[in-house]
Write a protein that holds these residues in place. Structure first.
Motif, mmCIF file in Angstrom:
data_model
loop_
_atom_site.group_PDB
_atom_site.id
_atom_site.type_symbol
_atom_site.label_atom_id
_atom_site.label_comp_id
_atom_site.label_asym_id
_atom_site.label_seq_id
_atom_site.Cartn_x
_atom_site.Cartn_y
_atom_site.Cartn_z
ATOM 1 N N ASP A 185 -34.664 -62.116 -13.551
ATOM 2 C CA ASP A 185 -33.903 -62.908 -12.869
ATOM 3 C C ASP A 185 -34.834 -63.545 -11.569
ATOM 4 O OD1 ASP A 185 -33.891 -60.375 -12.092
ATOM 5 O OD2 ASP A 185 -31.723 -60.613 -10.956
ATOM 6 N N TYR A 208 -27.074 -65.379 -9.345
ATOM 7 C CA TYR A 208 -26.856 -65.634 -10.988
ATOM 8 C C TYR A 208 -25.813 -66.569 -11.403
ATOM 9 C CZ TYR A 208 -28.809 -61.011 -9.931
ATOM 10 O OH TYR A 208 -29.796 -59.836 -9.594
ATOM 11 N N ILE A 210 -23.469 -69.104 -13.442
ATOM 12 C CA ILE A 210 -22.739 -68.865 -14.359
ATOM 13 C C ILE A 210 -23.493 -69.819 -15.751
ATOM 14 C CG2 ILE A 210 -21.088 -70.748 -14.088
ATOM 15 C CD1 ILE A 210 -20.477 -67.531 -15.809
ATOM 16 N N GLN A 213 -26.140 -67.321 -17.252
ATOM 17 C CA GLN A 213 -25.537 -66.200 -17.566
ATOM 18 C C GLN A 213 -24.797 -66.686 -19.045
ATOM 19 O OE1 GLN A 213 -26.007 -63.017 -15.911
ATOM 20 N NE2 GLN A 213 -27.022 -64.812 -14.520
ATOM 21 N N PHE A 216 -27.365 -67.405 -21.542
ATOM 22 C CA PHE A 216 -28.108 -66.081 -21.990
ATOM 23 C C PHE A 216 -27.472 -65.389 -22.918
ATOM 24 C CE2 PHE A 216 -29.599 -61.966 -20.078
ATOM 25 C CZ PHE A 216 -30.672 -61.702 -21.011
ATOM 26 N N TYR A 217 -26.247 -65.307 -22.786
ATOM 27 C CA TYR A 217 -25.202 -64.520 -23.554
ATOM 28 C C TYR A 217 -25.206 -65.264 -24.899
ATOM 29 C CZ TYR A 217 -21.006 -62.309 -25.343
ATOM 30 O OH TYR A 217 -19.875 -61.844 -26.052
ATOM 31 N N ARG A 243 -27.460 -55.360 -23.584
ATOM 32 C CA ARG A 243 -27.378 -56.294 -22.600
ATOM 33 C C ARG A 243 -26.267 -57.099 -23.089
ATOM 34 N NH1 ARG A 243 -30.154 -59.200 -18.812
ATOM 35 N NH2 ARG A 243 -31.679 -57.303 -18.794
ATOM 36 N N LEU A 247 -23.378 -57.623 -19.957
ATOM 37 C CA LEU A 247 -23.034 -59.128 -19.703
ATOM 38 C C LEU A 247 -21.539 -59.509 -19.944
ATOM 39 C CD1 LEU A 247 -24.514 -61.202 -18.224
ATOM 40 C CD2 LEU A 247 -25.172 -62.202 -20.598
ATOM 41 N N HIS A 250 -19.188 -57.654 -17.386
ATOM 42 C CA HIS A 250 -19.579 -58.302 -16.080
ATOM 43 C C HIS A 250 -18.744 -59.494 -15.928
ATOM 44 C CE1 HIS A 250 -21.860 -58.261 -12.168
ATOM 45 N NE2 HIS A 250 -22.114 -59.548 -12.646
ATOM 46 N N ILE A 251 -19.159 -60.528 -16.718
ATOM 47 C CA ILE A 251 -18.784 -61.848 -16.695
ATOM 48 C C ILE A 251 -17.266 -61.870 -16.417
ATOM 49 C CG2 ILE A 251 -18.859 -64.157 -17.469
ATOM 50 C CD1 ILE A 251 -21.328 -63.300 -16.176
ATOM 51 N N TYR A 255 -16.538 -62.650 -12.745
ATOM 52 C CA TYR A 255 -16.831 -64.060 -12.331
ATOM 53 C C TYR A 255 -15.090 -64.792 -12.728
ATOM 54 C CZ TYR A 255 -21.910 -64.462 -12.299
ATOM 55 O OH TYR A 255 -23.154 -64.455 -11.966
ATOM 56 N N ASN A 305 -21.263 -68.665 -9.199
ATOM 57 C CA ASN A 305 -22.196 -67.631 -8.792
ATOM 58 C C ASN A 305 -21.630 -66.496 -8.124
ATOM 59 O OD1 ASN A 305 -24.692 -66.273 -8.358
ATOM 60 N ND2 ASN A 305 -25.676 -68.518 -7.903
#
Length: 450
Positions: A185, A208, A210, A213, A216-217, A243, A247, A250-251, A255, A305
């Protein structure tokens, strides 16, 4: 790296990615006799809602095709005869030479076809690794999309031959090793995701976002389905699983913003402990006033973010739609995102669908954050994103939302010459620097309509 006869399959598979399976049968399975018009004919036969605007869009798309050694390898970005070309006469192409360049630099996105002067005409591909990009910033999201498209082709055709090729497996591993490396990152390559987080942000992204993210996911999940557990594949799959789990948690937790979560943040206090509720030290006074008026009782979204003491509470379309398509959000959260779109239709959709971000930065803040970037205009609408909204609507069982947005778009997009984007709080004006006959505006409409 990729043999020519294999590449012909890539072209055919990529071209039918968004065509209903019943249409694929009409095209035929003879990859050696690929004809761009066959795709148009197959869709035209199988599409009951065909109209004059779709006819015009398909014709414009076919005119934008770029050929290399007799095969269609990509499209021009725009076909505007009244504007300076800049980099709009270039687009990604996929071929043997391109693939070899790809492994050398995974940030490259443009491979214009160059013709040598007479009498010896010879076609060559010239790789651009960001040298002609705005601010010399090369995006990394092309790597994510490459993996997602590969998975899409495999699912559509039910053919795993391409994804299981050693060259393609190696390509996925090279991309994933870059993305999963420690400190990725903070790498210089993580500057700008082309076409998704440029609006109202400086090109050197901080924190980071969105969009990154979610992409990426999505790429991790697609890779997990296609990677073969051979040699170093097993270890890479373990890293992907780890990961994805982190992830996802976390999201979904940090978020997510809805009325209840906003009310909780409003009452946050500064805390020092492992059990702190206010984990990112968000000071309630830092919450913009517009958020309280914007947030309905019914609905929610993933904010732009998250970083310590500095959250971007704005709505970004790309990240939220991709989070739905990749199942990064829960079914309940996906429903809430659709609820928000309906509740705040005028703010998020406007007269010309649809906003890439809400609200836009303005005045001194816009000038300092974007550096007066005229291609980073506040209150700009990007038409190509309509397909993302349509796909998210279908997945959540709310196709009427997409239908309503598409009908709005059909009132003006063709009459205005298929512009790149629109300006204004309601999307009323063709963008100041918008190119006409923009390929992504045309294809975005076609995919959404289909």
């Amino acid at each position: 790296m990729v043999r020519v006869h294999s590449y012909e399959k890539i072209v055919d598979n990529a071209s039918v990615t968004h065509i209903p399976l019943k249409s694929c049968a009409s095209i035929g399975s003879n990859f050696e006799n690929f004809e761009p018009n066959s795709i148009y004919s197959a869709i035209k036969l199988n599409n009951t809602e065909n109209n004059a605007m779709m006819e015009e869009a398909w014709e414009a798309l076919l005119k934008s095709y770029v050929y290399y050694k007799g095969l269609p390898v990509g499209t021009l970005a725009a076909m505007d005869p009244t504007a300076e070309a800049l980099n709009y006469n270039q687009r990604l192409s996929l071929s043997n030479e391109t693939s070899q360049c790809w492994w050398r630099s995974r940030d490259s996105k443009e491979f214009p076809v160059k013709n040598s002067p007479p009498p010896r005409l010879r076609e060559t591909l010239v790789a651009d690794f960001g040298g002609s990009a705005i601010g010399r910033v090369a995006p990394v999201d092309s790597g994510f999309w490459w993996i997602i498209l590969l998975r899409s082709c495999t699912k559509c055709t039910h053919n795993h031959t391409l994804s299981e090729m050693p060259e393609v497996q190696r390509g996925m591993k090279l991309i994933l090793n870059l993305f999963l490396s420690d400190g990725f990152d903070t790498f210089p390559t993580h500057l700008c995701a082309d076409g998704c987080s440029m609006i109202d942000r400086r090109m050197g992204i901080y924190g980071y976002p969105i969009e990154i993210q979610a992409l990426f996911y999505f790429a991790l999940r697609c890779s997990r389905e296609m990677l073969k557990p051979e040699r170093d594949g097993k270890e890479l799959i373990k890293r992907i699983d780890k990961r994805i789990t982190a992830l996802n948690y976390h999201i979904r937790n940090y978020y997510w913003l809805d009325f209840t979560k906003l009310n909780n943040i409003y009452r946050y206090k500064t805390e020092y402990s492992h059990t702190a509720v206010n984990k990112f030290n968000v000071i309630p006074e830092s919450i913009p006033d517009w958020v309280f008026d914007f947030m309905p009782l019914r609905g929610g979204y993933l904010i732009g973010n998250v970083s310590p003491a500095r959250m971007d509470f704005r709505w970004f379309l790309v990240g939220n739609c991709i989070a739905i398509l990749s199942s990064l959000v829960t079914p309940a959260q996906a429903t809430s995102i659709m609820d928000l779109i309906e509740e705040r239709w005028e703010d998020l959709i406007g007269e010309m669908p649809l906003k890439i971000v809400y609200p836009a930065l303005e005045g001194h803040v816009w000038r300092t954050v974007t550096g007066f970037d005229p291609k980073n205009t506040r209150w700009s609408y990007h038409n190509a994103l309509i397909w993302l909204l349509a796909a998210a609507c279908i997945k959540t069982g709310r196709p009427q939302i997409a239908k309503r947005a598409i009908e709005l778009m059909e009132q003006r997009l063709s009459k205005d010459g298929w512009p790149e984007y629109y300006d204004g709080k309601a999307g009323s004006y063709v963008g100041k620097q918008a190119r006409k006959y923009q390929t992504w505006s045309i294809t975005g409409y076609l995919v959404a309509k289909l």
